[in-house]
Scaffold this motif. Structure first.
Motif: not given
Length: 516
Positions: A309-332
């Protein structure tokens, strides 16, 4: 006189013995090189075999959580009737000067490969931490080189963090046997109702020399397999890649084909230069000299539908969403330790499949690597997901996976010190190895029990101390990490940031001014 004759006779006998030994050694080496005494290991698989080091063993390590529990006898029977249909799991590896050969293990005993484990009891019954500790310990324990390079550790009585009682299985398989995509095929043969692997035709031993290696490891990846795997666009590109495998046909294509070939080769040169000249990524505490011990952590699955649902709303792939969360988790995680991550990036090597899925049963390694730079310093979750999308789009059509595959093939020809020097190109410029694998949508059954959760990690090479795994399975997505304990002693703190990062992205997405 007699003494002289006796000495001469003894000298002749000694010389003949030496000659016989030399002949025996030469015959053994040549027969191994030609694959006459077994099935010759491919050069890419040989590279993985020789890549073991004290800090990182080249094992794929996985965990299955099952409910209700399963018994050792039932697991052994299933393994006997399914996994052992693959020749690789009955074969040991014999190394020689020219590489390695798969040889049937005459003393094969399943009891050496399916072993019982018992975890210590935990307060409240939750044994997940104990299971994680055992997985970490086994990740640094070498497989017996005198036996087939795999082992399954069964915990018959296991209670997870969700309170469900069942069993847990820890699986260790050396990377020289197969890559992750091939092992999915193995998994599907193990589960209830799984189909056995297709019958495999024996390869002509005399045809496993240099010509066959060149065809298998350098020309095949440039054919339609790679075109499909990398999503290369356009008939012209397909024709051009095909010409590398069939030069005569390529000449018949005329000038048009030559122009396409020129474009492809130009892109190959460009990507080759990009790999060779990769700048170092940011120097964070996650990068350094590993200590050799491991830590493992994973989270509970999050609903895959929410990610979609997030990917569809942002016109992104599932992969984009998950990798973005990985980057955010590592940064935090780094910020929680007081580090400033503003503007910082870390490079993760991501495996890319280079074979059609219907050929996965053949096992072996047929994948390349692409370097993905994660923007851990971008704080805004929307900005970060769009940046990940932009970088992923830039990798499409890249020939870097092919170049990495060929590099591994060449490395398999070299002696270990030379191989180590070549492959350090990756580890010196990389912080993590990351896999993102889509699994079955429905939960599978194994020996009558439900496979509730499944996680696995591919090995890190050289001095890389962080492995990240994302696996979608049974309607959920799980995030797991394996770390060197010296570089990251508490990987659970990274895991604990993943769900909040996804929640943050969800909330901000809902707050965007959507049109009617």
């Amino acid at each position: 006189m007699v003494t002289r004759v006796t000495a001469r006779s003894a000298g002749k006998q000694a010389a003949q013995k030496v000659a016989r030994n030399v002949q025996k050694n030469v015959t053994r080496a040549v027969s191994g090189t030609l694959g006459l005494s077994g099935e010759r290991m491919s050069k890419v698989d040989t590279a993985w075999l020789r890549m073991d080091c004290d800090a990182n063993l080249m094992m794929i390590v996985g965990v299955w959580q099952l409910a209700p529990g399963v018994k050792h006898a039932a697991v052994c029977e299933r393994i006997e009737n399914s996994l052992l249909k693959y020749d690789r799991f009955r074969q040991r590896v014999v190394e020689d000067a020219g590489g390695a050969t798969w040889v049937n293990d005459r003393n094969f005993d399943l009891a050496n490969h399916v072993v019982l484990e018992k975890l210590p009891k935990a307060a409240g019954g939750n044994q997940q931490e104990a299971l994680q500790d055992r997985v970490a310990a086994l990740a640094t324990q070498r497989l017996d080189p005198k036996r087939p390079l795999w082992q399954i550790h069964l915990v018959e009585d296991y209670t997870g963090s969700d309170g469900v009682k069942g069993s847990a299985m820890i699986v260790r398989i050396h990377h020289c046997i197969a890559d992750g995509i091939a092992l999915i095929s193995v998994t599907m043969s193990l589960v209830d109702g799984g189909a056995p692997p297709p019958e495999r035709r024996k390869k002509n031993a005399a045809a496993t020399g240099a010509e066959d290696w060149i065809a298998d490891t350098l020309l095949k990846p440039f054919t339609d397999i790679t075109v499909k795997a990398l999503g290369a666009v356009g008939e012209g590109a397909a024709r051009s890649l095909g010409m590398l495998g069939d030069p005569k046909k390529g000449m018949e294509q005329g000038m048009h084909g030559s122009m396409d070939m020129a474009r492809i080769l130009l892109q190959v040169l460009k990507d080759g230069a990009a790999m060779a000249l990769m700048p170092d990524d940011s120097k964070t505490r996650l990068k350094g000299k590993p200590g050799g011990s491991k830590k493992v952590a994973w989270c509970q699955p999050i609903p895959l539908d929410e990610v979609k649902a997030i990917g569809k709303a942002l016109n992104c792939s599932i992969n984009d969403v998950l990798l973005s969360c990985v980057a955010g988790a590592l940064g935090e995680y780094l910020k929680s330790l007081g580090d400033d991550v503003t503007g910082q990036e870390i490079r993760a090597m991501v495996p890319v499949n280079l074979r059609p899925l219907d050929q996965a049963y053949k096992l072996g390694n047929r994948f390349g690597l692409v370097p993905l730079v994660l923007p851990i310093g971008v704080d805004n979750p929307i900005e970060r997901v769009y940046e990940v999308r932009r970088r992923m789009a830039a990798l499409k059509g890249s020939y870097q996976p092919l170049l990495a595959f060929s590099l591994l093939a060449v490395a398999g020809l070299l002696i270990k010190p030379a191989q180590d020097m070549m492959l350090n190109l990756f580890s010196k410029k990389t912080t993590a190895v990351m896999t993102n694998v889509p699994g079955p949508r429905e939960k599978l059954k194994f020996c009558g029990s439900t496979l509730e959760q499944s996680m696995f990690w591919v090995p890190q090479s050289g001095d890389v101390g962080l492995g990240v795994s994302i696996l979608s399975y049974g309607g959920g997505v799980q995030f797991g990490v394996i770390t060197d304990s010296k570089l990251c002693p508490e990987p659970q703190r990274i895991i604990d940031e993943f769900v909040p990062e996804f929640a943050k992205l969800s909330i901000v997405t809902l707050m965007l001014p959507w049109g009617e």
